[in-house]
Motif scaffolding. Structure first.
Motif, PDB file in Angstrom:
ATOM      1  N   GLU A 147       1.028  -1.228   0.221  1.00 45.84           N
ATOM      2  CA  GLU A 147      -0.041  -0.119   0.063  1.00 45.84           C
ATOM      3  C   GLU A 147       0.948   1.342   0.180  1.00 45.84           C
ATOM      4  OE1 GLU A 147      -3.146   0.047  -0.626  1.00 45.84           O
ATOM      5  OE2 GLU A 147      -3.397  -2.211  -0.170  1.00 45.84           O
ATOM      6  N   TYR A 148       0.419   2.237  -1.056  1.00 45.06           N
ATOM      7  CA  TYR A 148       1.376   3.433  -0.954  1.00 45.06           C
ATOM      8  C   TYR A 148       0.389   4.571  -1.529  1.00 45.06           C
ATOM      9  CZ  TYR A 148       5.426   0.732  -0.966  1.00 45.06           C
ATOM     10  OH  TYR A 148       6.577  -0.159  -0.795  1.00 45.06           O
ATOM     11  N   ALA A 149       0.502   5.731  -1.077  1.00 42.91           N
ATOM     12  CA  ALA A 149      -0.372   6.638  -1.356  1.00 42.91           C
ATOM     13  C   ALA A 149      -0.533   7.152  -2.976  1.00 42.91           C
ATOM     14  CB  ALA A 149       0.133   8.204  -1.045  1.00 42.91           C
TER      15      ALA A 149
ATOM     16  N   LEU B  19      -1.309   8.139 -16.490  1.00 41.92           N
ATOM     17  CA  LEU B  19      -2.133   8.678 -17.893  1.00 41.92           C
ATOM     18  C   LEU B  19      -2.911   7.104 -18.068  1.00 41.92           C
ATOM     19  CD1 LEU B  19      -2.750  10.292 -20.292  1.00 41.92           C
ATOM     20  CD2 LEU B  19      -1.053   9.155 -21.605  1.00 41.92           C
ATOM     21  N   GLU B  20      -2.490   6.114 -17.454  1.00 47.08           N
ATOM     22  CA  GLU B  20      -3.272   4.867 -17.690  1.00 47.08           C
ATOM     23  C   GLU B  20      -4.443   5.223 -17.140  1.00 47.08           C
ATOM     24  OE1 GLU B  20      -0.962   1.633 -16.387  1.00 47.08           O
ATOM     25  OE2 GLU B  20       0.559   1.834 -17.753  1.00 47.08           O
ATOM     26  N   ASP B  21      -4.558   5.710 -15.883  1.00 48.81           N
ATOM     27  CA  ASP B  21      -5.734   5.878 -15.121  1.00 48.81           C
ATOM     28  C   ASP B  21      -6.630   7.114 -15.602  1.00 48.81           C
ATOM     29  OD1 ASP B  21      -5.199   3.807 -13.504  1.00 48.81           O
ATOM     30  OD2 ASP B  21      -4.005   5.108 -12.393  1.00 48.81           O
ATOM     31  N   ARG B  22      -6.023   8.135 -16.054  1.00 46.02           N
ATOM     32  CA  ARG B  22      -6.824   9.426 -16.616  1.00 46.02           C
ATOM     33  C   ARG B  22      -7.481   9.250 -17.986  1.00 46.02           C
ATOM     34  NH1 ARG B  22      -1.813  11.832 -15.266  1.00 46.02           N
ATOM     35  NH2 ARG B  22      -1.782  12.596 -17.578  1.00 46.02           N
ATOM     36  N   SER B  23      -6.755   8.571 -18.766  1.00 42.73           N
ATOM     37  CA  SER B  23      -7.155   8.378 -20.152  1.00 42.73           C
ATOM     38  C   SER B  23      -7.660   6.906 -20.454  1.00 42.73           C
ATOM     39  CB  SER B  23      -6.124   8.844 -21.218  1.00 42.73           C
ATOM     40  OG  SER B  23      -6.467   8.672 -22.530  1.00 42.73           O
ATOM     41  N   ARG B  24      -9.084   6.702 -20.598  1.00 40.99           N
ATOM     42  CA  ARG B  24      -9.557   5.291 -20.892  1.00 40.99           C
ATOM     43  C   ARG B  24      -9.201   5.102 -22.222  1.00 40.99           C
ATOM     44  NH1 ARG B  24     -12.890   1.523 -19.181  1.00 40.99           N
ATOM     45  NH2 ARG B  24     -14.428   0.769 -20.580  1.00 40.99           N
ATOM     46  N   LEU B  25      -9.081   5.948 -23.134  1.00 45.43           N
ATOM     47  CA  LEU B  25      -8.880   5.417 -24.477  1.00 45.43           C
ATOM     48  C   LEU B  25      -7.357   5.118 -24.810  1.00 45.43           C
ATOM     49  CD1 LEU B  25      -9.142   5.864 -27.556  1.00 45.43           C
ATOM     50  CD2 LEU B  25      -8.503   8.331 -27.763  1.00 45.43           C
ATOM     51  N   TYR B  26      -6.326   5.964 -23.888  1.00 49.77           N
ATOM     52  CA  TYR B  26      -4.854   5.418 -23.832  1.00 49.77           C
ATOM     53  C   TYR B  26      -4.959   4.089 -23.167  1.00 49.77           C
ATOM     54  CZ  TYR B  26      -0.211   4.768 -22.603  1.00 49.77           C
ATOM     55  OH  TYR B  26       1.210   4.390 -22.262  1.00 49.77           O
ATOM     56  N   ALA B  27      -5.743   3.737 -22.183  1.00 49.60           N
ATOM     57  CA  ALA B  27      -5.577   2.516 -21.638  1.00 49.60           C
ATOM     58  C   ALA B  27      -5.997   1.286 -22.327  1.00 49.60           C
ATOM     59  CB  ALA B  27      -6.407   2.600 -20.236  1.00 49.60           C
TER      60      ALA B  27
ATOM     61  N   ASN C  83       0.387  -0.441  -8.699  1.00 51.28           N
ATOM     62  CA  ASN C  83      -0.322  -0.138  -7.482  1.00 51.28           C
ATOM     63  C   ASN C  83       0.006  -1.228  -6.456  1.00 51.28           C
ATOM     64  OD1 ASN C  83      -2.077   1.970  -8.779  1.00 51.28           O
ATOM     65  ND2 ASN C  83      -3.662   0.619  -9.288  1.00 51.28           N
ATOM     66  N   GLY C  84       1.251  -1.395  -6.709  1.00 53.08           N
ATOM     67  CA  GLY C  84       1.789  -2.535  -5.308  1.00 53.08           C
ATOM     68  C   GLY C  84       1.328  -4.069  -5.342  1.00 53.08           C
TER      69      GLY C  84
ATOM     70  N   PHE D 153       5.956   5.704  -9.186  1.00 58.09           N
ATOM     71  CA  PHE D 153       6.730   4.486 -10.094  1.00 58.09           C
ATOM     72  C   PHE D 153       5.581   3.531 -10.125  1.00 58.09           C
ATOM     73  CE2 PHE D 153       9.083   0.391  -9.595  1.00 58.09           C
ATOM     74  CZ  PHE D 153       9.776   0.460 -10.864  1.00 58.09           C
ATOM     75  N   LEU D 154       4.778   3.149  -8.906  1.00 55.35           N
ATOM     76  CA  LEU D 154       3.898   2.238  -9.170  1.00 55.35           C
ATOM     77  C   LEU D 154       2.667   2.436  -9.771  1.00 55.35           C
ATOM     78  CD1 LEU D 154       4.780   0.525  -5.574  1.00 55.35           C
ATOM     79  CD2 LEU D 154       5.508  -0.296  -7.831  1.00 55.35           C
ATOM     80  N   SER D 155       2.552   3.575 -10.256  1.00 55.67           N
ATOM     81  CA  SER D 155       1.123   3.896 -10.855  1.00 55.67           C
ATOM     82  C   SER D 155       0.828   3.406 -12.215  1.00 55.67           C
ATOM     83  CB  SER D 155       1.081   5.555 -10.950  1.00 55.67           C
ATOM     84  OG  SER D 155       1.828   6.087 -11.840  1.00 55.67           O
ATOM     85  N   VAL D 156       2.150   2.737 -12.907  1.00 57.81           N
ATOM     86  CA  VAL D 156       1.685   2.270 -14.423  1.00 57.81           C
ATOM     87  C   VAL D 156       2.209   0.708 -14.267  1.00 57.81           C
ATOM     88  CG1 VAL D 156       2.266   4.621 -15.365  1.00 57.81           C
ATOM     89  CG2 VAL D 156       3.883   2.870 -14.973  1.00 57.81           C
ATOM     90  N   LYS D 157       1.776   0.224 -15.151  1.00 51.87           N
ATOM     91  CA  LYS D 157       2.103  -1.102 -15.212  1.00 51.87           C
ATOM     92  C   LYS D 157       3.483  -1.477 -15.698  1.00 51.87           C
ATOM     93  CE  LYS D 157      -2.060  -3.637 -16.736  1.00 51.87           C
ATOM     94  NZ  LYS D 157      -2.695  -4.419 -17.991  1.00 51.87           N
ATOM     95  N   PRO D 158       4.209  -2.331 -15.222  1.00 61.02           N
ATOM     96  CA  PRO D 158       5.563  -2.581 -15.493  1.00 61.02           C
ATOM     97  C   PRO D 158       5.890  -2.965 -16.939  1.00 61.02           C
ATOM     98  CG  PRO D 158       5.059  -4.045 -13.854  1.00 61.02           C
ATOM     99  CD  PRO D 158       3.965  -3.229 -13.861  1.00 61.02           C
TER     100      PRO D 158
END
Length: 223
Positions: free
Chosen positions: A8-10, A15-23, A71-72, A165-170
């Motif tokens: 768990e981290y803050a 962009l993966e979370d903000r843009s559905r089109l990009y995701a 997201n850990g 760092f953990l906000s996007v897929k590796p």
């Protein structure tokens, strides 16, 4: 057994979370790329199954290790095994070498690493050991492009930026790989990986993929 608990981290919105089109577009490319890659590399999997019957490589074909993903969330990363079966025990048995391994950004020069097999040196130099990660991509645990997944111990290197760092897929490849890979260690690696997170886009993904092909063909940055 792998623990399914998240680290768990803050939160940090990439962009993966903000843009559905990009995701959706990125995931579609990942699925198509993983399927095509696995089909094309299927003869290699068959060939590897023969090589792992003999010599110091004898044993399981695949190596798996727990890494920390988006997201850990923890997952098993897959590689063609480039080390002896009891690799970690062999390294830790030499306390001086193990301390050098920790000081040197969790790696050693190939000629001094007692864990790497003769076949493994070839696989690493050509980056062929990474191909089984197409399975991780197909499962949705990784992407074709993103920061390299790390072991939990390495997260301390990211300090207050660990959530970013953990906000996007590796990824199988990423900005770190095309910026020098093994030649770029911590703390510089943190800045390189976070650059991708902060500038994530389809254009950057395509540029990284094209540069990766060139680096693999030239065998640059890997060992």
């Amino acid at each position: 057994m792998i623990s399914h608990q998240r680290v768990e981290y803050a939160p940090f919105q990439s962009l993966e979370d903000r843009s559905r089109l990009y995701a959706i577009t990125k995931r579609t490319i990942d699925i198509i790329g993983a399927i095509v890659g696995l089909i094309l590399s299927s003869p290699l999997f068959l060939l590897m199954s023969i090589f792992y019957l003999f010599g110091d490589s004898k044993g399981p074909i695949l190596f798996r290790q727990v890494r920390v993903g988006k997201n850990g969330k923890k997952f098993y990363i897959y590689k063609f095994r480039s080390m002896v079966v009891n690799a970690e025990e062999k390294l830790k048995a030499d306390k001086e070498l193990y301390q050098k391994y920790l000081r040197n950004n969790y790696k050693l020069e190939p000629h001094e690493d007692p864990r790497i097999t003769n076949l493994g040196r070839f696989l690493r130099k050509t980056s062929l050991d990474e191909i089984p990660q197409l399975i991780n991509v197909l499962k949705g645990e990784m992407s074709l492009v993103g920061p390299r997944p790390v072991v939990e111990e390495e997260l301390k290197e990211y300090g207050s930026d660990v959530a970013k760092f953990l906000s996007v897929k590796p990824g199988m490849t990423g900005y770190w790989q095309v910026s020098g890979r093994s030649e770029v260690g911590y703390p510089e690696r943190v800045d390189v990986e976070l650059f991708y997170v902060e500038h994530q886009s389809l254009v950057l993904d395509v540029i990284i993929l094209l540069k990766t092909v060139g680096m693999v063909l030239l065998r640059k940055g890997a060992y």
